[in-house]
Design a protein around this motif. Structure first.
Motif, PDB file in Angstrom:
ATOM      1  N   SER A 167       0.674  -1.340  -0.126  1.00  0.00           N
ATOM      2  CA  SER A 167       0.168  -0.112  -0.025  1.00  0.00           C
ATOM      3  C   SER A 167       0.791   1.090  -0.057  1.00  0.00           C
ATOM      4  N   HIS A 168       0.249   2.593  -0.525  1.00  0.00           N
ATOM      5  CA  HIS A 168       0.921   3.666  -0.164  1.00  0.00           C
ATOM      6  C   HIS A 168       0.342   4.234   1.266  1.00  0.00           C
ATOM      7  N   ARG A 169       1.567   5.066   1.508  1.00  0.00           N
ATOM      8  CA  ARG A 169       1.679   5.861   2.942  1.00  0.00           C
ATOM      9  C   ARG A 169       1.972   7.349   2.516  1.00  0.00           C
ATOM     10  N   VAL A 170       1.217   8.001   3.720  1.00  0.00           N
ATOM     11  CA  VAL A 170       1.195   9.409   3.476  1.00  0.00           C
ATOM     12  C   VAL A 170       2.229  10.031   4.374  1.00  0.00           C
ATOM     13  N   VAL A 171       3.080  10.941   3.996  1.00  0.00           N
ATOM     14  CA  VAL A 171       4.393  11.374   4.873  1.00  0.00           C
ATOM     15  C   VAL A 171       4.297  12.991   4.601  1.00  0.00           C
ATOM     16  N   VAL A 172       4.851  13.655   6.039  1.00  0.00           N
ATOM     17  CA  VAL A 172       4.682  15.071   5.986  1.00  0.00           C
ATOM     18  C   VAL A 172       6.003  15.359   6.887  1.00  0.00           C
ATOM     19  N   PRO A 173       6.688  16.551   6.706  1.00  0.00           N
ATOM     20  CA  PRO A 173       7.575  16.693   7.547  1.00  0.00           C
ATOM     21  C   PRO A 173       7.160  17.263   9.021  1.00  0.00           C
ATOM     22  N   GLU A 174       8.007  17.155   9.867  1.00  0.00           N
ATOM     23  CA  GLU A 174       7.844  17.798  11.195  1.00  0.00           C
ATOM     24  C   GLU A 174       7.107  18.961  11.244  1.00  0.00           C
ATOM     25  N   GLY A 175       6.303  19.065  12.082  1.00  0.00           N
ATOM     26  CA  GLY A 175       5.570  20.416  12.608  1.00  0.00           C
ATOM     27  C   GLY A 175       4.348  20.778  11.315  1.00  0.00           C
ATOM     28  N   HIS A 176       4.241  19.771  10.566  1.00  0.00           N
ATOM     29  CA  HIS A 176       3.142  19.974   9.536  1.00  0.00           C
ATOM     30  C   HIS A 176       1.539  19.884  10.030  1.00  0.00           C
ATOM     31  N   ILE A 189      -5.925  15.133   2.499  1.00  0.00           N
ATOM     32  CA  ILE A 189      -4.746  15.208   1.925  1.00  0.00           C
ATOM     33  C   ILE A 189      -4.903  16.102   0.742  1.00  0.00           C
ATOM     34  N   ALA A 190      -5.915  16.058   0.066  1.00  0.00           N
ATOM     35  CA  ALA A 190      -6.249  16.813  -1.231  1.00  0.00           C
ATOM     36  C   ALA A 190      -6.229  18.282  -1.002  1.00  0.00           C
ATOM     37  N   ALA A 191      -6.336  18.846   0.261  1.00  0.00           N
ATOM     38  CA  ALA A 191      -6.312  20.290   0.508  1.00  0.00           C
ATOM     39  C   ALA A 191      -4.979  20.852   0.339  1.00  0.00           C
ATOM     40  N   HIS A 192      -3.888  20.061   0.622  1.00  0.00           N
ATOM     41  CA  HIS A 192      -2.502  20.458   0.455  1.00  0.00           C
ATOM     42  C   HIS A 192      -1.870  20.011  -0.860  1.00  0.00           C
ATOM     43  N   PRO A 193      -0.638  20.831  -1.294  1.00  0.00           N
ATOM     44  CA  PRO A 193      -0.035  20.040  -2.465  1.00  0.00           C
ATOM     45  C   PRO A 193       0.652  18.837  -2.266  1.00  0.00           C
ATOM     46  N   LEU A 194       0.825  18.108  -3.382  1.00  0.00           N
ATOM     47  CA  LEU A 194       1.245  16.646  -3.207  1.00  0.00           C
ATOM     48  C   LEU A 194       2.368  16.492  -3.963  1.00  0.00           C
ATOM     49  N   VAL A 195       3.236  15.656  -3.571  1.00  0.00           N
ATOM     50  CA  VAL A 195       4.595  15.049  -4.121  1.00  0.00           C
ATOM     51  C   VAL A 195       4.271  13.654  -4.114  1.00  0.00           C
ATOM     52  N   THR A 196       4.585  13.083  -5.542  1.00  0.00           N
ATOM     53  CA  THR A 196       4.092  11.620  -5.410  1.00  0.00           C
ATOM     54  C   THR A 196       4.887  11.210  -6.824  1.00  0.00           C
ATOM     55  N   TYR A 197       4.643   9.845  -7.088  1.00  0.00           N
ATOM     56  CA  TYR A 197       5.366   9.230  -8.272  1.00  0.00           C
ATOM     57  C   TYR A 197       4.719   9.611  -9.645  1.00  0.00           C
ATOM     58  N   THR A 232      12.778  13.588  -0.257  1.00  0.00           N
ATOM     59  CA  THR A 232      13.666  14.690  -0.052  1.00  0.00           C
ATOM     60  C   THR A 232      12.727  15.994  -0.207  1.00  0.00           C
ATOM     61  N   TYR A 233      11.922  16.114  -1.265  1.00  0.00           N
ATOM     62  CA  TYR A 233      11.003  17.499  -1.487  1.00  0.00           C
ATOM     63  C   TYR A 233      10.133  17.592  -0.528  1.00  0.00           C
ATOM     64  N   VAL A 234       9.425  16.638   0.234  1.00  0.00           N
ATOM     65  CA  VAL A 234       8.589  16.692   1.249  1.00  0.00           C
ATOM     66  C   VAL A 234       9.546  17.188   2.437  1.00  0.00           C
ATOM     67  N   ARG A 235      10.557  16.822   2.838  1.00  0.00           N
ATOM     68  CA  ARG A 235      11.181  17.505   4.050  1.00  0.00           C
ATOM     69  C   ARG A 235      11.391  18.911   3.699  1.00  0.00           C
ATOM     70  N   ARG A 236      11.614  19.503   2.290  1.00  0.00           N
ATOM     71  CA  ARG A 236      11.783  20.816   2.032  1.00  0.00           C
ATOM     72  C   ARG A 236      10.638  21.512   2.105  1.00  0.00           C
ATOM     73  N   GLY A 237       9.517  20.929   2.542  1.00  0.00           N
ATOM     74  CA  GLY A 237       8.332  21.655   2.504  1.00  0.00           C
ATOM     75  C   GLY A 237       7.549  21.681   1.290  1.00  0.00           C
ATOM     76  N   LEU A 238       7.861  21.125   0.291  1.00  0.00           N
ATOM     77  CA  LEU A 238       7.084  21.387  -1.003  1.00  0.00           C
ATOM     78  C   LEU A 238       5.709  20.814  -1.027  1.00  0.00           C
ATOM     79  N   GLY A 239       5.438  19.634  -0.129  1.00  0.00           N
ATOM     80  CA  GLY A 239       3.988  19.115  -0.198  1.00  0.00           C
ATOM     81  C   GLY A 239       3.761  18.072   0.606  1.00  0.00           C
ATOM     82  N   VAL A 240       2.992  17.301   0.565  1.00  0.00           N
ATOM     83  CA  VAL A 240       2.368  16.094   1.375  1.00  0.00           C
ATOM     84  C   VAL A 240       3.125  15.040   0.407  1.00  0.00           C
ATOM     85  N   GLY A 241       3.602  14.132   0.897  1.00  0.00           N
ATOM     86  CA  GLY A 241       4.193  12.908   0.241  1.00  0.00           C
ATOM     87  C   GLY A 241       3.319  11.567   0.177  1.00  0.00           C
ATOM     88  N   ILE A 242       3.149  11.218  -1.067  1.00  0.00           N
ATOM     89  CA  ILE A 242       2.258   9.781  -1.061  1.00  0.00           C
ATOM     90  C   ILE A 242       3.738   8.828  -1.758  1.00  0.00           C
TER      91      ILE A 242
END
Length: 301
Positions: A167-176, A189-197, A232-242
């Motif tokens: 399955s997929h999991r959703v990841v965010v940086p600390e403090g999100h 999740i859809a209310a935030h910018p997303l970063v995925t495959y 990497t880009y989720v850690r930099r705050g670009l969006g929520v990762g899937i």
């Protein structure tokens, strides 16, 4: 007629009729390739290729059928060699595995370590690519085993086997902001910018289907081929990762948090393993398959 001539014809087709590339692949000269192909045509009494000067531009009608026969002859030659090695008690050779980045990075290391201990005389080659590239490598005989979530089960001349689901999991940086909400829904999740495959990779169709069925249009801020880039880009705050669940082994230790979700938001995906139809694999290849997917029975071709 000899096997070298047949290999030159096969490689000419594989390399889009570029004789310079064929010569590089086979460690010979371009003029040598041209001569061997012409000698074969003269012996057969047909032209296999359409030419423009010294360049090959297309297969002739006769050449199109002849290339299929050439492929079968060379495949059966390799099958015979592998068959003989079984009875000679040889546990050495070469095994080519084609896999996506996710499989190569997260699921294969344990298997490769175990296989290497059991078969120290076997050279493993690991090729990475898109699912379509992997399917093509298996179909063309460039890889013995292909591992991917997409494409293998629809590839010509490839027998595909389901190995395991994930399955997929959703990841965010600390403090999100989403860390204060549990469980998280698709709408959250859809209310935030997303970063995925990218669309071709790692079960992206499962992600798209989930949002579509919920009537949601996600803001795909960045897509990438592999989980390391996504994280990497989720850690930099670009969006929520899937990301795929197997890619989360070190996430929390490296500044990411896995969100608690409202069930399996994106359903499940299946990792497939493919081998080419009609190919006789060495016994150590079947052992590799058993190590990768215990319980999977792949019958010798």
């Amino acid at each position: 007629m000899n096997f070298q001539q047949l290999r030159f014809v096969r490689e000419a087709v594989r390399n889009n009729l570029n004789l310079t590339e064929v010569a590089a692949v086979l460690y010979t000269s371009q003029s040598g390739v041209s001569k061997q192909i012409k000698d074969l045509e003269d012996e057969l009494g047909i032209e296999l290729f359409v030419r423009s000067g010294k360049r090959l531009t297309a297969l002739t009608r006769a050449g199109d059928g002849a290339v299929q026969i050439v492929g079968r002859i060379l495949q059966e030659t390799e099958n015979l060699r592998r068959y003989a090695s079984q009875y000679a008690g040889v546990d050495s050779g070469r095994l080519v595995i084609a896999a996506t980045h996710t499989q190569a990075r997260y699921t294969l290391p344990r298997v490769v370590e175990e296989f290497n201990r059991a078969y120290p005389k076997v050279t493993l080659e690991l090729h990475q690519g898109t699912p379509r590239q992997i399917a093509a490598m298996v179909s063309d005989g460039e890889a013995d085993i292909g591992i991917a979530t997409e494409a293998l089960d629809g590839a010509a001349d490839v027998q595909a086997y389901p190995c395991f689901t994930w399955s997929h999991r959703v990841v965010v940086p600390e403090g999100h902001a989403l860390l204060g909400k549990a469980p998280v829904t698709l709408a959250d999740i859809a209310a935030h910018p997303l970063v995925t495959y990218n669309e071709q990779f790692t079960g992206r169709k499962c992600v798209d289907a989930a949002f579509s069925q919920a009537g949601l249009v996600p803001d795909l801020r960045l897509t990438a081929m592999d989980a390391d880039v996504i994280k990497t880009y989720v850690r930099r705050g670009l969006g929520v990762g899937i990301v795929a669940e197997m890619a989360l082994e070190d996430s929390e230790a490296r500044g990411l948090r896995v969100l608690e979700t409202d069930g399996e938001l994106f359903g499940t995906c299946t990792t497939m393993l493919g081998v080419r139809n009609g190919v006789f694999l060495p016994s150590f290849a079947y052992r590799f398959i058993e190590m990768f997917a215990p319980g999977l029975k792949v019958a010798p071709q």
